[in-house]
Each structure stands twice: as structure tokens, then as C-alpha cells.
Motif scaffolding. Structure first.
Motif, PDB file in Angstrom:
ATOM      1  N   ALA A   1      -0.969  -7.020   6.361  1.00 18.32           N
ATOM      2  CA  ALA A   1      -1.686  -5.565   6.813  1.00 18.32           C
ATOM      3  C   ALA A   1      -2.586  -5.639   5.553  1.00 18.32           C
ATOM      4  CB  ALA A   1      -0.848  -4.578   7.002  1.00 18.32           C
ATOM      5  N   LEU A   2      -2.263  -5.652   4.488  1.00 15.44           N
ATOM      6  CA  LEU A   2      -3.127  -5.186   3.157  1.00 15.44           C
ATOM      7  C   LEU A   2      -4.278  -6.320   3.096  1.00 15.44           C
ATOM      8  CD1 LEU A   2      -3.973  -3.612   0.732  1.00 15.44           C
ATOM      9  CD2 LEU A   2      -2.217  -4.681  -0.451  1.00 15.44           C
ATOM     10  N   ARG A   3      -3.738  -7.461   3.418  1.00  9.94           N
ATOM     11  CA  ARG A   3      -4.818  -8.595   3.286  1.00  9.94           C
ATOM     12  C   ARG A   3      -5.838  -8.429   4.375  1.00  9.94           C
ATOM     13  NH1 ARG A   3      -1.578 -12.678   4.699  1.00  9.94           N
ATOM     14  NH2 ARG A   3      -1.845 -12.842   6.509  1.00  9.94           N
ATOM     15  N   GLY A   4      -5.444  -8.016   5.602  1.00 13.02           N
ATOM     16  CA  GLY A   4      -6.436  -7.742   6.606  1.00 13.02           C
ATOM     17  C   GLY A   4      -7.320  -6.618   6.433  1.00 13.02           C
TER      18      GLY A   4
ATOM     19  N   GLU B   1       4.698  -7.025  -9.334  1.00 12.86           N
ATOM     20  CA  GLU B   1       4.137  -6.165 -10.682  1.00 12.86           C
ATOM     21  C   GLU B   1       2.732  -5.792 -10.670  1.00 12.86           C
ATOM     22  OE1 GLU B   1       5.276  -8.761 -14.105  1.00 12.86           O
ATOM     23  OE2 GLU B   1       7.495  -9.072 -13.409  1.00 12.86           O
ATOM     24  N   VAL B   2       2.115  -6.572  -9.705  1.00 11.84           N
ATOM     25  CA  VAL B   2       0.625  -6.065  -9.458  1.00 11.84           C
ATOM     26  C   VAL B   2       0.583  -5.865  -7.810  1.00 11.84           C
ATOM     27  CG1 VAL B   2      -0.247  -6.918 -11.559  1.00 11.84           C
ATOM     28  CG2 VAL B   2      -0.286  -8.319  -9.223  1.00 11.84           C
ATOM     29  N   ASP B   3      -0.348  -4.789  -7.670  1.00  7.88           N
ATOM     30  CA  ASP B   3      -0.523  -4.784  -5.957  1.00  7.88           C
ATOM     31  C   ASP B   3      -1.467  -5.899  -5.480  1.00  7.88           C
ATOM     32  OD1 ASP B   3       0.926  -2.332  -5.966  1.00  7.88           O
ATOM     33  OD2 ASP B   3      -0.721  -1.306  -7.002  1.00  7.88           O
TER      34      ASP B   3
ATOM     35  N   PHE C   1       0.849  -1.178   0.023  1.00 10.02           N
ATOM     36  CA  PHE C   1      -0.036   0.105  -0.005  1.00 10.02           C
ATOM     37  C   PHE C   1       0.899   1.413  -0.135  1.00 10.02           C
ATOM     38  CE2 PHE C   1      -2.439   3.394   2.324  1.00 10.02           C
ATOM     39  CZ  PHE C   1      -3.616   3.328   1.293  1.00 10.02           C
ATOM     40  N   ALA C   2       2.010   1.330   0.706  1.00 14.46           N
ATOM     41  CA  ALA C   2       2.737   2.425   0.843  1.00 14.46           C
ATOM     42  C   ALA C   2       3.484   2.721  -0.571  1.00 14.46           C
ATOM     43  CB  ALA C   2       4.040   1.998   1.622  1.00 14.46           C
ATOM     44  N   ALA C   3       3.689   1.653  -1.428  1.00 14.75           N
ATOM     45  CA  ALA C   3       3.904   1.768  -2.917  1.00 14.75           C
ATOM     46  C   ALA C   3       3.164   2.216  -3.753  1.00 14.75           C
ATOM     47  CB  ALA C   3       4.603   0.535  -3.459  1.00 14.75           C
TER      48      ALA C   3
END
Length: 295
Positions: free
Chosen positions: A254-257, A119-121, A49-51
Motif C-alpha cells: 500500500a505504501l509502495r503504491g 527502524e526506518v519508514d 504509515f499507520a506507525a
């Protein structure tokens, strides 16, 4: 409710919930999310997410050849389908409007490598959650439960279910769960297994009478059958359980949650159902959100 109206509404809701007290005002035409709104969203501890925030857009891995799920119109270049709307829902809740999304088409065999390399978020494209894949990537969800089915020509009478494919040429996508199941269960002889990079190639081979059946998740097959009901049909009962998940970097819990929270909210408030009804629901098949597993 028209789908475009739904998506705009989702973006507005996302801003109200995630912009740390700021109300998201629409930006340019088709945006719905300002740079201020993006700056207001945080997913603490997520390098992915930071990227995304640093570059100012989200890169989503998708399919582009699956009617009703993930499909790119050759004339307009627009993406549509259930998976695409789920991907947009997540992007909106993360603070990214429609004009801040880059879609990257990724074939089934390249999904783990593409996600692992960053290559993908995240990836939303009929991606079955299984233990083997969880060695390399992680999943949010599931957001849909499908089952493996069989697509044949409308005049086919010999193939009625999975037990009647012996001796028949069966096509599916390289690296997919369905083609591996055909092998593992011996549903046809090894020499009769045909593989391509996309399901559209398999369907083209079916229509050209170069193969006898195409097998993959029933949601995908129903999309093809609905396009040409006079030429194609889905036969037999499903013979697997395919939980679709959103593919993520393995270490980004963190992003998964956060995405799991987004999905759960959509189940609870009816947003998921509205998306389904406006996409896959048009096939006439009923659907409901699955229990979230938080893999």
C-alpha cells in the motif's frame, strides 16, 4: 527557483492534494504541515504509515557523505542533495513537514536489515534495485538511473576505463553493488580490492595515494569531483545501469503504491526536474526522470 522555496511549495501542494479537502496551514516556523493535515492523510492497509501517523513523524534512512545526493553539513547539521529532496517530497505528500522528519544515516551493508526491522519508514540513498535485494525489501521507483563509473586522481593517466584497472587498488563500499561487480567481472585482482563503510573513506584513501581508483555510481563520483576538480576526475564511460529505488518494508504494498503515485506526479508536473536542476544538475550533467516500473 531556490530549493527552499521549492520545498515549501511542494508541501503546500501535498496538503491540497492529500488532506481530504482541508487546506494545510503552516504550523510553526519551517513546518508547513499541521497535525490536522497529518490526520487527514490516509494510506489504507499500510502498517508502516499507520506507525508514522501514531508517532507523528517519519523516519527516513539516508546517506550523509555523498555530495550532491545525500550529504550532512558538519557545521550546520543540515542535510542536502538530490536524494534528500526526493525523500522530503515523499514526506510532504504523506503529510509530514520538514520538522516532522528524522533522518537516520544507514551504511550500505545495513540497509536491508534496517528496513526489515522497521527502524526506518523508507530509505532514499543511492539504493540500486536488484533481484537479490527484492528478496528482503521492496522498492518504489525507480526515481533515477545511474551507472557505475571510476574516480581517480587528476594526474592519473594509466586508468582510463574499467578495462585498465587490472593491477590497481580499487576501493568501494562494503555491501554495495559496485564492489560486487568489480569481483564478478575480475576488474582487478582480489588482493587489490579495498572496502570501507563509506565512499568518503575511499576518496580520502585515493587522495592519500593508498588506492588508485574509487568506483561506484557516476552520480556520486561527480559530486566528489566537483568538490575538488583540481585533484579528482571521473574517467571512462559508465559500465552498468543502476536504477535507484526507495526501499520499503517488503510486505507494505500500500505504501509502495502511494509513493509510486507521488513519484509519477512529480515526473508529470515538472517537480522532479526542478529538484534535479537544483541539486545534481549543478554538476553540469543533464538529467530526466526515468520510466516508473512499479516494482
Amino acid at each position: 527557483m531556490k530549493l527552499r522555496t521549492l520545498v515549501v511549495g511542494l508541501m503546500a501542494t501535498a496538503l491540497a492534494l492529500t488532506a481530504c479537502g482541508k487546506e494545510g496551514a503552516p504550523g510553526s516556523e519551517g513546518s508547513g504541515v499541521t497535525q490536522e493535515a497529518i490526520a487527514g492523510v490516509e494510506v489504507a492497509g499500510s502498517t508502516t504509515f499507520a506507525a508514522m501517523k501514531q508517532r507523528g513523524n517519519v523516519v527516513i534512512g539516508v546517506k550523509d557523505d555523498q555530495p550532491g545526493m545525500g550529504f550532512k553539513d558538519a557545521t550546520t547539521g543540515q542535510f542536502s542533495g538530490f536524494d534528500i529532496e526526493i525523500a522530503r517530497l515523499v514526506a510532504a505528500q504523506l503529510g509530514f513537514g520538514a520538522d516532522k522528519i528524522t533522518y537516520k544515516t544507514v551504511p550500505s551493508a545495513a540497509r536491508e536489515d534496517t528496513i526489515s526491522r522497521g527502524e526506518v519508514d523508507y530509505y532514499v540513498g543511492t539504493y540500486t534495485i536488484n533481484d537479490n535485494r527484492k528478496q528482503r525489501v521492496s522498492f518504489a521507483g525507480p526515481y533515477f538511473i545511474a551507472g557505475q563509473g571510476i574516480l581517480v586522481r587528476s594526474d592519473e593517466t594509466a586508468i582510463q576505463n574499467k578495462d585498465t584497472m587490472t593491477g590497481k587498488k580499487v576501493c568501494s563500499v562494503t555491501g554495495s553493488t559496485p564492489i560486487q561487480r568489480v569481483r564478478d567481472q575480475g576488474l582487478t585482482e582480489p588482493g587489490n580490492i579495498v572496502e570501507f563503510q563509506t565512499y568518503t573513506q575511499c576518496v580520502d584513501q585515493l587522495l592519500a595515494k593508498q588506492v588508485d581508483a574509487v568506483t561506484t555510481d557516476d552520480a556520486i563520483l561527480k559530486g566528489y569531483a566537483s568538490q575538488q576538480p583540481d585533484k579528482l576526475k571521473v574517467v571512462g564511460d559508465t559500465f552498468s545501469t543502476e536504477p535507484y529505488g526507495i526501499g520499503l518494508n517488503k510486505d507494505d504494498s500500500a505504501l509502495r503504491g502511494k509513493i509510486n503515485d507521488v513519484l509519477q506526479k512529480s515526473y508529470d508536473d515538472g517537480t522532479w526536474q526542478k529538484i534535479y536542476d537544483a541539486t545534481l544538475g549543478k554538476s553540469g550533467s543533464a538529467g530526466s526522470p526515468p520510466p516508473l516500473q512499479r516494482y
